[in-house]
Design a protein around this motif. Structure first.
Motif, PDB file in Angstrom:
ATOM      1  N   MET A   1     -58.070  34.279  -9.601  1.00  0.00           N
ATOM      2  CA  MET A   1     -58.624  34.359 -10.946  1.00  0.00           C
ATOM      3  C   MET A   1     -58.927  35.817 -11.289  1.00  0.00           C
ATOM      4  O   MET A   1     -59.455  36.549 -10.463  1.00  0.00           O
ATOM      5  CB  MET A   1     -59.899  33.507 -11.012  1.00  0.00           C
ATOM      6  N   ILE A   2     -58.603  36.214 -12.480  1.00  0.00           N
ATOM      7  CA  ILE A   2     -58.837  37.588 -12.919  1.00  0.00           C
ATOM      8  C   ILE A   2     -60.255  37.709 -13.483  1.00  0.00           C
ATOM      9  O   ILE A   2     -60.731  36.822 -14.191  1.00  0.00           O
ATOM     10  CB  ILE A   2     -57.769  38.019 -13.951  1.00  0.00           C
ATOM     11  N   ALA A   3     -60.924  38.788 -13.141  1.00  0.00           N
ATOM     12  CA  ALA A   3     -62.313  38.987 -13.543  1.00  0.00           C
ATOM     13  C   ALA A   3     -62.443  39.651 -14.915  1.00  0.00           C
ATOM     14  O   ALA A   3     -63.547  39.855 -15.380  1.00  0.00           O
ATOM     15  CB  ALA A   3     -63.024  39.838 -12.495  1.00  0.00           C
ATOM     16  N   TYR A   4     -61.314  39.980 -15.545  1.00  0.00           N
ATOM     17  CA  TYR A   4     -61.353  40.673 -16.825  1.00  0.00           C
ATOM     18  C   TYR A   4     -60.645  39.855 -17.895  1.00  0.00           C
ATOM     19  O   TYR A   4     -59.610  39.245 -17.639  1.00  0.00           O
ATOM     20  CB  TYR A   4     -60.661  42.041 -16.718  1.00  0.00           C
ATOM     21  N   SER A   5     -61.189  39.893 -19.101  1.00  0.00           N
ATOM     22  CA  SER A   5     -60.503  39.257 -20.226  1.00  0.00           C
ATOM     23  C   SER A   5     -59.396  40.190 -20.705  1.00  0.00           C
ATOM     24  O   SER A   5     -59.402  41.388 -20.402  1.00  0.00           O
ATOM     25  CB  SER A   5     -61.485  38.986 -21.371  1.00  0.00           C
ATOM     26  N   ILE A   6     -58.474  39.654 -21.465  1.00  0.00           N
ATOM     27  CA  ILE A   6     -57.367  40.464 -21.982  1.00  0.00           C
ATOM     28  C   ILE A   6     -57.905  41.598 -22.870  1.00  0.00           C
ATOM     29  O   ILE A   6     -57.363  42.692 -22.893  1.00  0.00           O
ATOM     30  CB  ILE A   6     -56.316  39.577 -22.706  1.00  0.00           C
ATOM     31  N   GLU A   7     -59.018  41.351 -23.553  1.00  0.00           N
ATOM     32  CA  GLU A   7     -59.631  42.377 -24.407  1.00  0.00           C
ATOM     33  C   GLU A   7     -60.154  43.558 -23.595  1.00  0.00           C
ATOM     34  O   GLU A   7     -60.265  44.668 -24.111  1.00  0.00           O
ATOM     35  CB  GLU A   7     -60.777  41.776 -25.238  1.00  0.00           C
ATOM     36  N   GLN A   8     -60.460  43.333 -22.318  1.00  0.00           N
ATOM     37  CA  GLN A   8     -60.946  44.404 -21.454  1.00  0.00           C
ATOM     38  C   GLN A   8     -59.797  45.208 -20.827  1.00  0.00           C
ATOM     39  O   GLN A   8     -60.046  46.232 -20.208  1.00  0.00           O
ATOM     40  CB  GLN A   8     -61.824  43.831 -20.338  1.00  0.00           C
ATOM     41  N   LEU A   9     -58.571  44.729 -21.001  1.00  0.00           N
ATOM     42  CA  LEU A   9     -57.425  45.380 -20.383  1.00  0.00           C
ATOM     43  C   LEU A   9     -56.556  46.154 -21.363  1.00  0.00           C
ATOM     44  O   LEU A   9     -55.770  46.994 -20.955  1.00  0.00           O
ATOM     45  CB  LEU A   9     -56.554  44.342 -19.667  1.00  0.00           C
ATOM     46  N   LEU A  10     -56.680  45.841 -22.646  1.00  0.00           N
ATOM     47  CA  LEU A  10     -55.832  46.462 -23.669  1.00  0.00           C
ATOM     48  C   LEU A  10     -56.674  47.196 -24.700  1.00  0.00           C
ATOM     49  O   LEU A  10     -57.771  46.752 -25.025  1.00  0.00           O
ATOM     50  CB  LEU A  10     -55.006  45.398 -24.401  1.00  0.00           C
ATOM     51  N   LEU A  19     -51.510  38.909 -26.777  1.00  0.00           N
ATOM     52  CA  LEU A  19     -51.555  38.109 -25.559  1.00  0.00           C
ATOM     53  C   LEU A  19     -52.765  37.188 -25.563  1.00  0.00           C
ATOM     54  O   LEU A  19     -53.827  37.544 -26.064  1.00  0.00           O
ATOM     55  CB  LEU A  19     -51.616  39.011 -24.332  1.00  0.00           C
ATOM     56  N   ASP A  20     -52.594  36.001 -24.957  1.00  0.00           N
ATOM     57  CA  ASP A  20     -53.714  35.062 -24.817  1.00  0.00           C
ATOM     58  C   ASP A  20     -54.539  35.394 -23.581  1.00  0.00           C
ATOM     59  O   ASP A  20     -55.742  35.594 -23.666  1.00  0.00           O
ATOM     60  CB  ASP A  20     -53.214  33.616 -24.702  1.00  0.00           C
ATOM     61  N   HIS A  21     -53.888  35.426 -22.434  1.00  0.00           N
ATOM     62  CA  HIS A  21     -54.577  35.734 -21.179  1.00  0.00           C
ATOM     63  C   HIS A  21     -53.566  35.993 -20.068  1.00  0.00           C
ATOM     64  O   HIS A  21     -52.393  35.666 -20.188  1.00  0.00           O
ATOM     65  CB  HIS A  21     -55.546  34.618 -20.774  1.00  0.00           C
ATOM     66  N   VAL A  22     -54.077  36.579 -18.990  1.00  0.00           N
ATOM     67  CA  VAL A  22     -53.268  36.866 -17.801  1.00  0.00           C
ATOM     68  C   VAL A  22     -53.154  35.596 -16.975  1.00  0.00           C
ATOM     69  O   VAL A  22     -54.134  34.894 -16.754  1.00  0.00           O
ATOM     70  CB  VAL A  22     -53.905  37.997 -16.972  1.00  0.00           C
ATOM     71  N   LEU A  23     -51.942  35.293 -16.521  1.00  0.00           N
ATOM     72  CA  LEU A  23     -51.715  34.141 -15.650  1.00  0.00           C
ATOM     73  C   LEU A  23     -51.745  34.542 -14.182  1.00  0.00           C
ATOM     74  O   LEU A  23     -52.447  33.926 -13.379  1.00  0.00           O
ATOM     75  CB  LEU A  23     -50.371  33.490 -15.987  1.00  0.00           C
ATOM     76  N   ALA A  32     -48.280  36.875 -18.252  1.00  0.00           N
ATOM     77  CA  ALA A  32     -49.290  36.595 -19.262  1.00  0.00           C
ATOM     78  C   ALA A  32     -48.779  35.498 -20.186  1.00  0.00           C
ATOM     79  O   ALA A  32     -47.572  35.283 -20.307  1.00  0.00           O
ATOM     80  CB  ALA A  32     -49.617  37.847 -20.064  1.00  0.00           C
ATOM     81  N   GLN A  33     -49.708  34.826 -20.824  1.00  0.00           N
ATOM     82  CA  GLN A  33     -49.358  33.774 -21.779  1.00  0.00           C
ATOM     83  C   GLN A  33     -49.578  34.289 -23.195  1.00  0.00           C
ATOM     84  O   GLN A  33     -50.535  35.011 -23.461  1.00  0.00           O
ATOM     85  CB  GLN A  33     -50.225  32.549 -21.565  1.00  0.00           C
ATOM     86  N   VAL A  34     -48.667  33.920 -24.071  1.00  0.00           N
ATOM     87  CA  VAL A  34     -48.798  34.248 -25.484  1.00  0.00           C
ATOM     88  C   VAL A  34     -48.456  32.999 -26.291  1.00  0.00           C
ATOM     89  O   VAL A  34     -47.523  32.273 -25.959  1.00  0.00           O
ATOM     90  CB  VAL A  34     -47.899  35.440 -25.889  1.00  0.00           C
ATOM     91  N   THR A  35     -49.235  32.744 -27.307  1.00  0.00           N
ATOM     92  CA  THR A  35     -48.938  31.676 -28.261  1.00  0.00           C
ATOM     93  C   THR A  35     -48.459  32.348 -29.538  1.00  0.00           C
ATOM     94  O   THR A  35     -49.177  33.185 -30.110  1.00  0.00           O
ATOM     95  CB  THR A  35     -50.183  30.820 -28.551  1.00  0.00           C
ATOM     96  N   VAL A  36     -47.247  32.044 -29.952  1.00  0.00           N
ATOM     97  CA  VAL A  36     -46.671  32.666 -31.148  1.00  0.00           C
ATOM     98  C   VAL A  36     -47.514  32.266 -32.355  1.00  0.00           C
ATOM     99  O   VAL A  36     -47.740  31.091 -32.610  1.00  0.00           O
ATOM    100  CB  VAL A  36     -45.201  32.233 -31.346  1.00  0.00           C
ATOM    101  N   ARG A  37     -47.977  33.287 -33.054  1.00  0.00           N
ATOM    102  CA  ARG A  37     -48.850  33.036 -34.204  1.00  0.00           C
ATOM    103  C   ARG A  37     -48.040  32.988 -35.498  1.00  0.00           C
ATOM    104  O   ARG A  37     -47.052  33.694 -35.649  1.00  0.00           O
ATOM    105  CB  ARG A  37     -49.906  34.131 -34.299  1.00  0.00           C
ATOM    106  N   GLY A  38     -48.508  32.186 -36.402  1.00  0.00           N
ATOM    107  CA  GLY A  38     -47.903  32.089 -37.720  1.00  0.00           C
ATOM    108  C   GLY A  38     -48.860  32.582 -38.781  1.00  0.00           C
ATOM    109  O   GLY A  38     -48.955  32.006 -39.864  1.00  0.00           O
ATOM    110  N   ASP A  39     -49.572  33.684 -38.486  1.00  0.00           N
ATOM    111  CA  ASP A  39     -50.603  34.176 -39.404  1.00  0.00           C
ATOM    112  C   ASP A  39     -50.088  35.177 -40.427  1.00  0.00           C
ATOM    113  O   ASP A  39     -50.850  35.718 -41.205  1.00  0.00           O
ATOM    114  CB  ASP A  39     -51.771  34.777 -38.622  1.00  0.00           C
ATOM    115  N   GLY A  40     -48.784  35.433 -40.420  1.00  0.00           N
ATOM    116  CA  GLY A  40     -48.211  36.334 -41.421  1.00  0.00           C
ATOM    117  C   GLY A  40     -48.251  37.795 -41.061  1.00  0.00           C
ATOM    118  O   GLY A  40     -47.732  38.615 -41.797  1.00  0.00           O
TER     119      GLY A  40
END
Length: 146
Positions: A1-10, A19-23, A32-40
């Motif tokens: 398990m990674i001790a850091y969130s993706i926000e702490q790495l980028l 990115l959603d999170h590190v796998l 890493a996992q990414v969910t394709v966003r449709g936010d425009g």
């Protein structure tokens, strides 16, 4: 398990954080996992152009560099995408809501310059490329005088 969130790495924030999170990770690679966003932001509510896979790869490379800095007790330094080679993609668009796995593996790194073998897979998507990157050892926030 990674001790850091993706926000702490980028260094990215808000909608630019793709990115959603590190796998998984080790010294040479990361998934890493990414969910394709449709936010425009990069496309429309149905999806995004497949070339955005390059940014997914670049952010995963950056997250790997950020994690290695964190684990070594060093501050995060900005990284730079220098180029993309051997880009291959089997689709023209990535569908909104698709969950993809981005895998990067360091092939070579010396004096901050690196080459990573990268893949994006899932939802019938196969994207691959080699990314050339630069991450300096020290922060680039010095004022140059003279």
């Amino acid at each position: 398990m990674i001790a850091y969130s993706i926000e702490q790495l980028l260094p990215h924030a808000g909608k630019l954080m793709l990115l959603d999170h590190v796998l998984t990770y080790d010294d040479e690679s990361m998934s890493a996992q990414v969910t394709v966003r449709g936010d425009g932001l990069f496309g429309d509510n149905t999806g995004v152009p497949a070339w955005l896979g390059i940014e997914y790869m670049a952010q995963t490379v950056a997250a790997h560099g950020g994690l290695m800095c964190r684990l070594a007790g060093k501050p995060l330094n900005p990284g730079f995408l220098l180029g993309t080679r051997r880009y291959h993609c089997n689709v023209s668009r990535l569908n909104a809501g698709a969950v993809l796995v981005v895998t990067v593996k360091r092939l070579i790194q010396d004096q901050g310059l690196g080459v990573f073998d990268c893949r994006v897979t899932g939802d019938s998507v196969e994207i691959s490329a080699k990314l050339s990157v630069y991450q300096p050892d020290t922060a680039i926030n010095r004022v140059i005088t003279n």
